[in-house]
Design a protein around this motif. Structure first.
Motif, PDB file in Angstrom:
ATOM      1  N   GLU A 185       0.845  -1.192   0.000  1.00 55.75           N
ATOM      2  CA  GLU A 185       0.000   0.000   0.000  1.00 55.75           C
ATOM      3  C   GLU A 185       0.877   1.237   0.000  1.00 55.75           C
ATOM      4  O   GLU A 185       1.748   1.391   0.854  1.00 55.75           O
ATOM      5  N   THR A 190       0.977   5.405   0.253  1.00 52.42           N
ATOM      6  CA  THR A 190       0.159   6.462   0.850  1.00 52.42           C
ATOM      7  C   THR A 190       0.754   7.834   0.546  1.00 52.42           C
ATOM      8  O   THR A 190       1.939   7.960   0.252  1.00 52.42           O
ATOM      9  N   GLY A 205      -0.342  11.985   4.425  1.00 52.25           N
ATOM     10  CA  GLY A 205      -0.595  11.452   5.762  1.00 52.25           C
ATOM     11  C   GLY A 205      -1.692  10.394   5.770  1.00 52.25           C
ATOM     12  O   GLY A 205      -2.398  10.236   6.759  1.00 52.25           O
ATOM     13  N   GLY A 206      -1.836   9.688   4.672  1.00 52.08           N
ATOM     14  CA  GLY A 206      -2.835   8.625   4.605  1.00 52.08           C
ATOM     15  C   GLY A 206      -4.162   9.047   4.007  1.00 52.08           C
ATOM     16  O   GLY A 206      -5.090   8.246   3.927  1.00 52.08           O
ATOM     17  N   LYS A 254      -4.600   6.585  -0.554  1.00 52.61           N
ATOM     18  CA  LYS A 254      -3.946   5.280  -0.470  1.00 52.61           C
ATOM     19  C   LYS A 254      -4.117   4.556  -1.799  1.00 52.61           C
ATOM     20  O   LYS A 254      -5.174   4.626  -2.420  1.00 52.61           O
ATOM     21  N   ARG A 268      -3.459   0.680  -3.350  1.00 53.12           N
ATOM     22  CA  ARG A 268      -3.093  -0.720  -3.127  1.00 53.12           C
ATOM     23  C   ARG A 268      -2.616  -1.305  -4.452  1.00 53.12           C
ATOM     24  O   ARG A 268      -3.224  -1.070  -5.490  1.00 53.12           O
ATOM     25  N   SER A 273      -7.949   4.766  -2.682  1.00 54.98           N
ATOM     26  CA  SER A 273      -8.854   5.279  -1.659  1.00 54.98           C
ATOM     27  C   SER A 273      -8.515   6.745  -1.410  1.00 54.98           C
ATOM     28  O   SER A 273      -7.355   7.083  -1.155  1.00 54.98           O
ATOM     29  N   ASP A 313      -9.683  10.078   0.863  1.00 59.16           N
ATOM     30  CA  ASP A 313     -10.466  10.536   2.009  1.00 59.16           C
ATOM     31  C   ASP A 313     -11.513  11.561   1.571  1.00 59.16           C
ATOM     32  O   ASP A 313     -11.241  12.405   0.716  1.00 59.16           O
ATOM     33  N   ALA A 372       0.966   8.782  -4.128  1.00 59.98           N
ATOM     34  CA  ALA A 372       0.603   7.479  -3.569  1.00 59.98           C
ATOM     35  C   ALA A 372       0.921   6.357  -4.566  1.00 59.98           C
ATOM     36  O   ALA A 372       1.401   5.290  -4.174  1.00 59.98           O
ATOM     37  N   ASP A 386       4.612   5.857  -4.386  1.00 63.83           N
ATOM     38  CA  ASP A 386       4.962   5.186  -3.141  1.00 63.83           C
ATOM     39  C   ASP A 386       4.666   3.688  -3.248  1.00 63.83           C
ATOM     40  O   ASP A 386       5.487   2.848  -2.867  1.00 63.83           O
TER      41      ASP A 386
END
Length: 113
Positions: A35, A37, A40-41, A44, A46, A57, A59, A78, A81
């Motif tokens: 995963e 990110t 700070g998340g 995301k 996958r 995903s 937020d 992301a 990453d």
């Protein structure tokens, strides 16, 4: 002393064994999930260790039209990453496989570079 034919047969069998192990490794890498990110998340991604994207995903707090460019940047970060993590996992798995085959570290198997 082995004949040339016996040596060629042994080399062919070794090549087939390596090819089978490489195919098994590709299947394994496609089953390992990482995963990535960003923010700070808040975003995301996958992916498989082979680099196939499984999902994204975002937020709800980022779902504002005036934040569109930031969301795009975070999705890109992301993805990158996740790709970095999949590359690291893939490299670790290859080292394990090569060690199990008795190959020296850094030996580059054709088709897996």
């Amino acid at each position: 002393m082995k004949s040339m034919e016996e040596m060629m047969q042994a080399a062919q069998q070794a090549a087939e064994t390596i090819q089978n192990q490489m195919n098994d490794m590709q299947v394994k890498l496609d089953s390992i999930e990482v995963e990535g990110t960003a923010g700070g998340g808040l975003v995301k991604v996958r992916a498989t260790a082979k680099g196939r994207i499984l999902g994204v995903s975002i937020d709800d707090s980022l779902m504002k039209l005036d934040e569109k460019h930031m969301v795009e940047d975070l999705v890109t970060a992301a993805f990158n990453d996740a790709r970095d993590k999949s590359d690291r996992v893939s490299e670790e798995q290859m080292k394990e496989m090569q060690g199990g085959m008795g190959l020296p570290p850094g030996f580059n198997l054709p088709g897996m570079g």
